[in-house]
Design an enzyme around this catalytic site. Structure first.
Site, PDB file in Angstrom:
ATOM      1  N   THR A   1     -14.137   4.694  -8.032  1.00  0.00           N
ATOM      2  CA  THR A   1     -15.342   4.037  -7.511  1.00  0.00           C
ATOM      3  C   THR A   1     -16.573   4.562  -8.227  1.00  0.00           C
ATOM      4  O   THR A   1     -16.601   5.719  -8.632  1.00  0.00           O
ATOM      5  CB  THR A   1     -15.443   4.346  -6.001  1.00  0.00           C
TER       6      THR A   1
ATOM      7  N   VAL B   1     -10.354  -3.135   3.579  1.00  0.00           N
ATOM      8  CA  VAL B   1     -11.683  -2.773   3.072  1.00  0.00           C
ATOM      9  C   VAL B   1     -11.881  -1.283   3.323  1.00  0.00           C
ATOM     10  O   VAL B   1     -11.585  -0.792   4.410  1.00  0.00           O
ATOM     11  CB  VAL B   1     -12.786  -3.590   3.783  1.00  0.00           C
TER      12      VAL B   1
ATOM     13  N   ASP C   1     -14.445   2.373   2.473  1.00  0.00           N
ATOM     14  CA  ASP C   1     -15.776   2.840   2.879  1.00  0.00           C
ATOM     15  C   ASP C   1     -16.898   2.321   1.999  1.00  0.00           C
ATOM     16  O   ASP C   1     -18.050   2.226   2.451  1.00  0.00           O
ATOM     17  CB  ASP C   1     -15.801   4.378   2.836  1.00  0.00           C
TER      18      ASP C   1
ATOM     19  N   THR D   1     -17.142   8.628  -2.849  1.00  0.00           N
ATOM     20  CA  THR D   1     -15.898   8.142  -3.438  1.00  0.00           C
ATOM     21  C   THR D   1     -14.753   8.951  -2.856  1.00  0.00           C
ATOM     22  O   THR D   1     -14.896  10.149  -2.630  1.00  0.00           O
ATOM     23  CB  THR D   1     -15.883   8.268  -4.969  1.00  0.00           C
ATOM     24  N   GLY D   2     -13.638   8.290  -2.597  1.00  0.00           N
ATOM     25  CA  GLY D   2     -12.512   9.034  -2.047  1.00  0.00           C
ATOM     26  C   GLY D   2     -11.628   8.116  -1.226  1.00  0.00           C
ATOM     27  O   GLY D   2     -11.718   6.890  -1.323  1.00  0.00           O
TER      28      GLY D   2
ATOM     29  N   GLY E   1     -10.945   6.056   1.348  1.00  0.00           N
ATOM     30  CA  GLY E   1     -11.916   5.370   2.178  1.00  0.00           C
ATOM     31  C   GLY E   1     -11.688   5.451   3.673  1.00  0.00           C
ATOM     32  O   GLY E   1     -12.645   5.542   4.450  1.00  0.00           O
TER      33      GLY E   1
HETATM   34  N1  ASP Z   1     -13.477   4.863  -1.581  1.00  0.00           N
HETATM   35  C1  ASP Z   1     -12.795   3.793  -2.219  1.00  0.00           C
HETATM   36  C2  ASP Z   1     -11.989   3.043  -1.205  1.00  0.00           C
HETATM   37  O1  ASP Z   1     -11.407   3.655  -0.326  1.00  0.00           O
HETATM   38  C3  ASP Z   1     -11.886   4.230  -3.313  1.00  0.00           C
HETATM   39  C4  ASP Z   1     -12.527   5.071  -4.388  1.00  0.00           C
HETATM   40  O2  ASP Z   1     -13.391   5.907  -4.092  1.00  0.00           O
HETATM   41  O3  ASP Z   1     -12.152   4.915  -5.558  1.00  0.00           O
HETATM   42  O4  ASP Z   1     -11.884   1.847  -1.302  1.00  0.00           O
END
Ligand code: ASP
Length: 354
Positions: A193, A222, A224, A244-245, A247
């Site tokens: 992300t 969906v 975060d 990012t992480g 979600g």
């Molecule tokens: N946070 C994003 C999600 O869960 C994924 C990501 O951070 O790459 O959709």
């Protein structure tokens, strides 16, 4: 020699006695966190990521240095990362279980807390721009799927063919996931992300985030990133955050709002206790770092991982991640301009930015 001394003295004397402090600006970006190990990444690959991060950082920093708004800087930084196949946003987004690319994005203005978000869009090249159009040209905060695309068409966004977003590397990750019955985390070991947070010379904060979500997502999942308060939040009284992480955990903790709320409460408590003491300071760098780390520790306690970037009204640009690395960068009016990938690199240890 005498001439030189005279020249130095003249230069010194020509400075105003009390030079006014130049207005501050600050920006931080991320391109995802995860298991990032310098031993398994080739120097070429590393250079590619660092160059892409630098392009995004420079684009945002230029806007701020020229006196532009934090909102414009956030968009300027995110667009090149959405356009780069290296990151999981726009082109290069991960695949859903059904083999499509579904994009989520959100943006927030700390000045008035106006916000816009889109989820599950498939034909918009730069979802961050659509999120911003939801913010400025609709009475809503979040639009999803076909409705969001109808809104995009009404506002003049070109229809980008779905093939534009699909890259062989992400298609292969989906195949590997299905073949080996892996989870989204096992297959990628990282989140790609993208996000940006900024403080402009007028003291306004902004935050934005854009993603393809997680590999193999199903049933309209969906995360975060498009949720205001989870993946993105900005409030001039506190800070601007992009996450990012994994979600699901960031949603449960309400990470971006939680960080802002703790910062605001600390600011308010300090101001109340100072009672006219002019030496009292708003939240300082190490306090903001502490708050971000505490919220990320809470994410970890539930079983989640990832990272955040934040910028405070004083211009502190901060990173916090509980993974081994995070694609990241920051630049400030004090002359800082740096990108990093692995834990322990410059930005993870540098304790001053202004
Ligand atoms: N946070 C994003 C999600 O869960 C994924 C990501 O951070 O790459 O959709």
């Amino acid at each position: 020699m005498q001439k030189l001394i005279a020249a130095i003295a003249l230069a010194f004397l020509s400075q105003p006695a009390f030079a006014e402090e130049a207005p501050k600006w600050s920006i931080a970006i991320h391109g995802g966190a995860g298991t990032l190990d310098p031993d398994t990444m080739t120097p070429e690959r590393r250079a590619e990521y660092e160059a892409a991060l630098q392009v995004a950082l420079d684009a945002g920093a230029k806007v701020l240095a020229e006196g532009g708004s934090a909102m414009d800087a956030v968009k300027a930084a995110i667009i090149p990362m959405e356009d780069s196949p290296l990151f999981n946003a726009g082109r290069g987004a991960v695949f859903t279980w059904d083999g499509t690319n579904e994009l989520d994005s959100s943006i927030m203005d700390g000045r008035d807390r106006s916000a816009g978000a889109v989820a599950g869009v498939k034909t918009v090249r730069n979802p961050i721009l659509l999120a911003d159009t939801v913010r400025t040209q609709s009475e809503h905060v979040m639009l999803m799927g076909a409705g969001a695309e109808a809104f995009a068409a009404e506002k003049g966004f070109a229809v980008t063919p779905p093939e534009y977003f699909a890259t062989p590397a992400r298609a292969e990750a989906l195949e590997r996931m299905k073949a080996r019955k892996l989870s989204a985390l096992d297959v990628d070991h990282k989140f790609g992300t993208v996000g940006a947070v900024a403080l402009d010379q007028n003291g306004n904060l902004a935050a934005g985030t854009s993603t393809g979500g997680m590999t193999g997502k199903r049933w309209g999942r969906v995360g975060d990133a498009p949720v205001i308060g989870a993946g993105t939040y900005a409030d001039n009284r506190a800070c601007a955050v992009s996450a990012t992480g994994w979600g699901e955990y960031f949603l449960r903790v309400g990470v971006a709002h939680e960080i802002c709320a703790r910062l605001r409460a600390t600011n308010e408590a300090k101001a109340a206790m100072a009672e006219g003491d002019e030496t009292a300071k708003p939240v300082e760098r190490d306090e903001a770092q502490y708050i971000a780390d505490a919220v990320m520790a809470d994410v970890k306690s539930l079983g989640g991982d990832g990272g955040v970037i934040l910028v405070t009204p004083e211009g502190h640009a901060i990173f916090s991640f509980n993974t081994t690395g995070m694609y990241r960068g920051r630049a400030t009016s004090a002359g800082v301009s740096e990108v990093a990938i692995f834990g322990g690199e410059a930005t993870a240890s540098v304790t001053t930015d202004h």
